[in-house]
Design an enzyme around this catalytic site. Structure first.
Site, PDB file in Angstrom:
ATOM      1  N   ASP A  13       0.840  -1.212   0.000  1.00 16.07           N
ATOM      2  CA  ASP A  13       0.000   0.000   0.000  1.00 16.07           C
ATOM      3  C   ASP A  13       0.872   1.259   0.000  1.00 16.07           C
ATOM      4  O   ASP A  13       0.551   2.256  -0.653  1.00 16.07           O
ATOM      5  CB  ASP A  13      -0.902  -0.024   1.248  1.00 16.07           C
ATOM      6  CG  ASP A  13      -2.182   0.782   1.078  1.00 16.07           C
ATOM      7  OD1 ASP A  13      -2.216   1.666   0.211  1.00 16.07           O
ATOM      8  OD2 ASP A  13      -3.143   0.534   1.816  1.00 16.07           O
ATOM      9  N   HIS A 202      -8.458  -2.018   8.167  1.00 21.03           N
ATOM     10  CA  HIS A 202      -7.437  -1.309   7.383  1.00 21.03           C
ATOM     11  C   HIS A 202      -7.832   0.165   7.336  1.00 21.03           C
ATOM     12  O   HIS A 202      -8.836   0.524   6.749  1.00 21.03           O
ATOM     13  CB  HIS A 202      -7.434  -1.945   5.977  1.00 21.03           C
ATOM     14  CG  HIS A 202      -6.495  -1.319   5.001  1.00 21.03           C
ATOM     15  ND1 HIS A 202      -5.343  -1.958   4.571  1.00 21.03           N
ATOM     16  CD2 HIS A 202      -6.529  -0.140   4.329  1.00 21.03           C
ATOM     17  CE1 HIS A 202      -4.724  -1.185   3.678  1.00 21.03           C
ATOM     18  NE2 HIS A 202      -5.421  -0.085   3.513  1.00 21.03           N
ATOM     19  N   HIS A 204      -6.782   4.405   6.944  1.00 20.40           N
ATOM     20  CA  HIS A 204      -5.871   5.447   6.476  1.00 20.40           C
ATOM     21  C   HIS A 204      -6.012   6.660   7.388  1.00 20.40           C
ATOM     22  O   HIS A 204      -7.057   6.894   7.981  1.00 20.40           O
ATOM     23  CB  HIS A 204      -6.157   5.805   5.020  1.00 20.40           C
ATOM     24  CG  HIS A 204      -5.591   4.787   4.065  1.00 20.40           C
ATOM     25  ND1 HIS A 204      -4.472   5.015   3.316  1.00 20.40           N
ATOM     26  CD2 HIS A 204      -5.972   3.523   3.792  1.00 20.40           C
ATOM     27  CE1 HIS A 204      -4.193   3.932   2.598  1.00 20.40           C
ATOM     28  NE2 HIS A 204      -5.090   3.003   2.870  1.00 20.40           N
ATOM     29  N   CYS A 235      -3.944   5.338  -2.374  1.00 19.49           N
ATOM     30  CA  CYS A 235      -4.505   4.512  -3.439  1.00 19.49           C
ATOM     31  C   CYS A 235      -4.364   5.287  -4.742  1.00 19.49           C
ATOM     32  O   CYS A 235      -4.874   6.397  -4.853  1.00 19.49           O
ATOM     33  CB  CYS A 235      -5.968   4.187  -3.176  1.00 19.49           C
ATOM     34  SG  CYS A 235      -6.737   3.344  -4.579  1.00 19.49           S
ATOM     35  N   ASN A 244      -1.443   5.167   5.267  1.00 22.91           N
ATOM     36  CA  ASN A 244      -2.067   4.255   6.225  1.00 22.91           C
ATOM     37  C   ASN A 244      -1.813   4.731   7.643  1.00 22.91           C
ATOM     38  O   ASN A 244      -0.916   5.528   7.907  1.00 22.91           O
ATOM     39  CB  ASN A 244      -1.438   2.860   6.099  1.00 22.91           C
ATOM     40  CG  ASN A 244      -1.789   2.184   4.798  1.00 22.91           C
ATOM     41  OD1 ASN A 244      -1.114   2.371   3.793  1.00 22.91           O
ATOM     42  ND2 ASN A 244      -2.850   1.417   4.814  1.00 22.91           N
TER      43      ASN A 244
HETATM   44 ZN   LIG Z   1      -5.066   1.133   1.891  1.00 27.42          ZN
END
Ligand SMILES: [Zn+2]
Length: 301
Positions: A13, A202, A204, A235, A244
């Site tokens: 990521d 997950h 950010h 992204c 993140n």
């Molecule tokens: Zn991500």
């Protein structure tokens, strides 16, 4: 046994959204150092067309390298059957499929509607994959930079569909729209529907709520968290997404609460040095690394 499992997603990521490329040798050294710090799960890359994301072109080589590290679960991301086949061939232990709950994000990201993407993951799950775990990650589960609001009913429906054939399901705040009350509500609703198939969170840190959201998910029973060292990430197909939740700060939060992560802080900082060396021009964040550990701090275990 750690009470909380942290999966480092920086090599995937983080690097896929970094402005600069990290050389393969530097990636390997960084992953080795992350594993040495106690990270037992690392998402090392993505099997997407190299033309689309050049930073992930060496994923097969990186997976093969990481597989040789004892005790490490090597995770790769795949968007379709072709990517899944490449991940199996390379030797990934676990493959994560992102399924966007936002129709607009899904169409721009994988040129499929969310329901078509669920069917693509089902096709992958039916492909022989002995010993390889499959995770369905519901992305943009808390909002989308293109569509705005993502209905919670859509998130629950997609998570339930994925739970039919995936080993685990995760919820991802791909663009950093979530708040802690929403996190509690959505995780609870999905948990009521699919029980313990709901594993990972997950987040950010786009608006500074990454760590608060992680705590909210913890309080809803989540014990597996993605994060990236130095807060790398984003992204490439979601404008406005930023890094993140920061691994170093997440480890500090849990350890200071008396919850073991199995991660050694000084060794984590050594891995951070290698990240800085491998990507010298990229901004790297982290409150705890900058401030240092508090006087008298003792890790939980
Ligand atoms: Zn991500």
């Amino acid at each position: 046994m750690p009470s909380v499992h942290i999966c480092e997603v920086g090599p995937r990521d983080g690097l896929q959204n970094a402005k600069h490329l990290m050389p393969t040798a530097a990636k390997k050294a960084w992953i080795q150092a992350l594993a040495a710090a106690g990270l037992r799960e690392i998402e090392v890359g993505s099997f997407v067309p190299p033309k689309l994301i050049p930073a992930m072109a060496d994923t097969a080589e990186v997976v093969a390298f990481a597989r040789a590290i004892p005790g490490l679960k090597v995770i790769a991301l795949a968007p379709n059957l072709k990517g899944f086949q490449r991940a199996i061939e390379a030797g990934a232990h676990k493959v994560t499929f992102p399924v966007s709950a936002s129709r607009q994000h899904s169409e721009s990201n994988v040129r499929m509607t969310p329901d078509q993407m669920v069917e693509e993951v089902r096709r992958c799950a039916q492909w022989p994959h002995p010993g390889v775990e499959i995770e369905g990650a519901v992305s943009t589960a808390f909002g989308c930079t293109m569509q705005g609001v993502v209905p919670e009913d859509d998130v629950v429906r997609i998570a339930a569909a994925l739970a039919e054939f995936c080993d685990a399901v995760a919820l991802a705040d791909t663009v950093g729209y979530a708040n802690p009350a929403q996190v509690r509500r959505v995780f609870r609703r999905v948990r009521e529907r699919i029980g313990n198939k709901l594993e990972g969170a997950h987040f950010h840190d786009t608006r500074g709520l990454g760590i608060a959201n992680a705590l909210a998910a913890y309080e809803e029973g989540v014990r597996s968290f993605d994060s990236s060292m130095g807060g790398l990430g984003g992204c490439p197909f979601a404008p406005g997404a930023s890094g993140n939740v920061i691994t170093e700060d997440l480890v500090f939060m849990f350890e200071s609460m008396g919850l073991s992560t199995g991660i050694d802080f000084p060794k984590l900082l050594a891995a951070r040095d290698l990240l800085v060396k491998g990507l010298p021009l990229e901004p790297i964040y982290g409150h705890t690394p900058q401030a240092g550990l508090p006087k008298g701090f003792r890790a939980s275990a």
